[in-house]
Design a protein around this motif. Structure first.
Motif, PDB file in Angstrom:
ATOM      1  N   CYS A 227     -18.766  -0.209  -1.475  1.00  0.00           N
ATOM      2  CA  CYS A 227     -17.990   0.854  -2.095  1.00  0.00           C
ATOM      3  C   CYS A 227     -16.584   0.344  -2.414  1.00  0.00           C
ATOM      4  N   THR A 228     -15.872   1.114  -3.235  1.00  0.00           N
ATOM      5  CA  THR A 228     -14.512   0.754  -3.661  1.00  0.00           C
ATOM      6  C   THR A 228     -13.574   1.903  -3.355  1.00  0.00           C
ATOM      7  N   LEU A 229     -12.493   1.575  -2.679  1.00  0.00           N
ATOM      8  CA  LEU A 229     -11.482   2.560  -2.302  1.00  0.00           C
ATOM      9  C   LEU A 229     -10.214   2.276  -3.083  1.00  0.00           C
ATOM     10  N   LYS A 230      -9.586   3.331  -3.590  1.00  0.00           N
ATOM     11  CA  LYS A 230      -8.342   3.204  -4.329  1.00  0.00           C
ATOM     12  C   LYS A 230      -7.221   3.931  -3.597  1.00  0.00           C
ATOM     13  N   ILE A 231      -6.113   3.218  -3.444  1.00  0.00           N
ATOM     14  CA  ILE A 231      -4.966   3.734  -2.700  1.00  0.00           C
ATOM     15  C   ILE A 231      -3.726   3.608  -3.581  1.00  0.00           C
ATOM     16  N   SER A 232      -2.921   4.656  -3.599  1.00  0.00           N
ATOM     17  CA  SER A 232      -1.662   4.648  -4.344  1.00  0.00           C
ATOM     18  C   SER A 232      -0.507   4.365  -3.372  1.00  0.00           C
ATOM     19  N   VAL A 233       0.344   3.405  -3.747  1.00  0.00           N
ATOM     20  CA  VAL A 233       1.499   3.023  -2.921  1.00  0.00           C
ATOM     21  C   VAL A 233       2.761   3.182  -3.763  1.00  0.00           C
ATOM     22  N   TYR A 234       3.733   3.880  -3.220  1.00  0.00           N
ATOM     23  CA  TYR A 234       5.017   4.085  -3.907  1.00  0.00           C
ATOM     24  C   TYR A 234       6.148   3.596  -3.015  1.00  0.00           C
ATOM     25  N   ASN A 235       7.016   2.761  -3.603  1.00  0.00           N
ATOM     26  CA  ASN A 235       8.183   2.252  -2.886  1.00  0.00           C
ATOM     27  C   ASN A 235       9.425   3.015  -3.348  1.00  0.00           C
ATOM     28  N   PRO A 236      10.008   3.889  -2.492  1.00  0.00           N
ATOM     29  CA  PRO A 236      11.159   4.690  -2.917  1.00  0.00           C
ATOM     30  C   PRO A 236      12.492   3.963  -2.787  1.00  0.00           C
ATOM     31  N   ALA A 237      12.495   2.790  -2.174  1.00  0.00           N
ATOM     32  CA  ALA A 237      13.766   2.090  -1.936  1.00  0.00           C
ATOM     33  C   ALA A 237      14.336   1.564  -3.247  1.00  0.00           C
TER      34      ALA A 237
END
Length: 309
Positions: A182-192
Motif C-alpha cells: 500500500c501507499t501512504l501520503k503525508i503532508s508536511v508543513y514547515n512554519p519556520a
C-alpha cells in the motif's frame, strides 16, 4: 762687646743660611676634597716641599684640612678590615680607591611578567565574555524557534495488493499469512521563517492485533522554510504470519474490510545557526483505519480521525 764667632758656631749655622742653600722646587697636589667642587681652586692647592732624604721630612707630616688622609678617613668604615687595620686597596688610573660595587643578578625582563599576566587575563576574560554572550544569544534564538513545530497531516492511503491465505512460517508451523502493498501520503508543513528542517521518521506500521502487516519509513529529506510537501511512503508486508490473531480476520478469498491501525513518529530537526543551535520536534501519529481489501482506490483519512501528539 763684640764676641767672635767660634768655628763650631759657624759650622752649625751654615746649613740654615738661606744664601748658601739652593732653591728647592715645589709641586702642587690637588686634594679630592669637597671644596674642590666649589670652584675655588686656590683654596684646594698647597705647596709640598721636596725632601732630598727621608731624614729631612718631618716625623709627623701634616696634610692639611683637605688632604688625602681626610678623604680616606671618610671611607674608613668601608675599606678597613675586621682586625682594624687598613686593607690593601686597589686604585684606578686616577689614584682613587676602587670600591666594591654590588651587582644585581637577573635580567629586567622579569619585571614585565605582571604586564604579560595581565594581558593573558584580559584575553581570557574577553574569550569568556564572548562565549557567554554567544551562549545567551543562542539560547534566545533557540527559545524563539521552539514554537515553530512542523504540521503533520495524514492525507490518504491506498491498497495496491492484499492477499490472505494459509501457510507455514520459517519453523514449519501452519498459520494464516498475509501479503500486502500500500501507499501512504503525508503532508508536511514547515512554519519556520528563519530555518529549514530535516524530516525523517520511525518505522511506519500498519498494525493488526499488535502485528505489523506492512512496514515502511519516510526517507530523510530537507524541507525549506515556509513550505509544504506531500511525502509518499510505501508500506510492504510479505507472508506475515498471524498465528492466533488470524482467527479474528474475517477475510474471504474475494477480500473484505480489515481493521488496521496506522502508527508512526515524525522527526523534524531544524538547524537554526548551523550545527551549533538546533531545534528538534517529534510528532507521534496514530490513526485507526478500516481498509476494504477489495478496493484499490485511495482512501482519504480525516484529520479528526487521527491522534497527533
Amino acid at each position: 762687646m763684640m764676641h767672635t764667632k767660634s768655628e763650631s758656631d759657624v759650622t752649625s749655622l751654615a746649613p740654615s743660611s738661606p744664601s748658601r742653600s739652593p732653591k728647592r722646587q715645589a709641586y702642587y697636589v690637588q686634594s679630592p676634597s669637597r671644596d674642590s667642587h666649589d670652584g675655588d681652586k686656590s683654596s684646594s692647592m698647597q705647596a709640598t716641599p721636596v725632601y732630598n732624604s727621608p731624614m729631612e721630612s718631618p716625623s709627623h707630616p701634616s696634610y692639611g684640612r683637605h688632604s688625602r688622609a681626610s678623604s680616606a678617613s671618610r671611607f674608613s668604615g668601608t675599606f678597613r678590615s675586621s682586625s682594624g687595620r687598613k686593607a690593601n686597596r686597589k686604585r684606578n688610573d686616577k689614584g682613587w680607591p676602587e670600591c666594591n660595587v654590588i651587582q644585581e643578578e637577573g635580567s629586567y625582563d622579569d619585571l614585565d611578567d605582571d604586564r604579560g599576566l595581565s594581558r593573558r587575563c584580559q584575553f581570557v576574560i574577553a574569550f569568556l565574555s564572548f562565549v557567554l554572550l554567544f551562549t545567551v544569544f543562542s539560547l534566545i534564538i533557540w527559545g524563539a524557534s521552539r514554537p515553530y513545530k512542523p504540521d503533520i497531516v495524514v492525507k490518504s492511503i491506498s491498497v495496491e495488493n492484499f492477499f490472505s491465505g494459509e501457510g507455514t512460517d520459517n519453523t514449519g508451523v501452519p498459520t494464516k499469512m498475509v501479503t500486502m502493498n500500500c501507499t501512504l501520503k503525508i503532508s508536511v508543513y514547515n512554519p519556520a521563517s528563519l530555518f529549514g528542517i530535516h524530516v525523517s521518521s520511525s518505522a511506519v506500521n500498519l498494525v493488526f492485533s499488535e502485528i505489523a502487516l506492512a512496514t515502511g519509513q519516510v526517507q530523510k529529506y530537507y524541507q525549506p522554510r515556509k513550505s509544504h510537501r506531500v511525502v509518499s511512503v510505501i508500506l510492504q508486508g510479505e507472508k506475515v504470519p498471524l498465528y492466533g490473531a488470524g482467527a479474528g480476520m474475517s477475510v474471504t478469498s474475494n477480500g473484505g474490510p480489515v481493521p488496521l491501525t496506522l502508527d508512526f513518529t515524525i522527526k523534524a530537526r531544524g538547524e537554526v545557526i548551523g550545527k551549533l543551535v538546533r531545534t528538534t520536534h517529534y510528532k507521534h501519529v496514530s490513526c485507526p483505519l478500516i481498509i476494504d481489501t477489495r478496493k484499490t482506490k485511495p482512501v482519504k483519512i480525516l484529520h479528526n480521525s487521527c491522534t497527533y501528539t
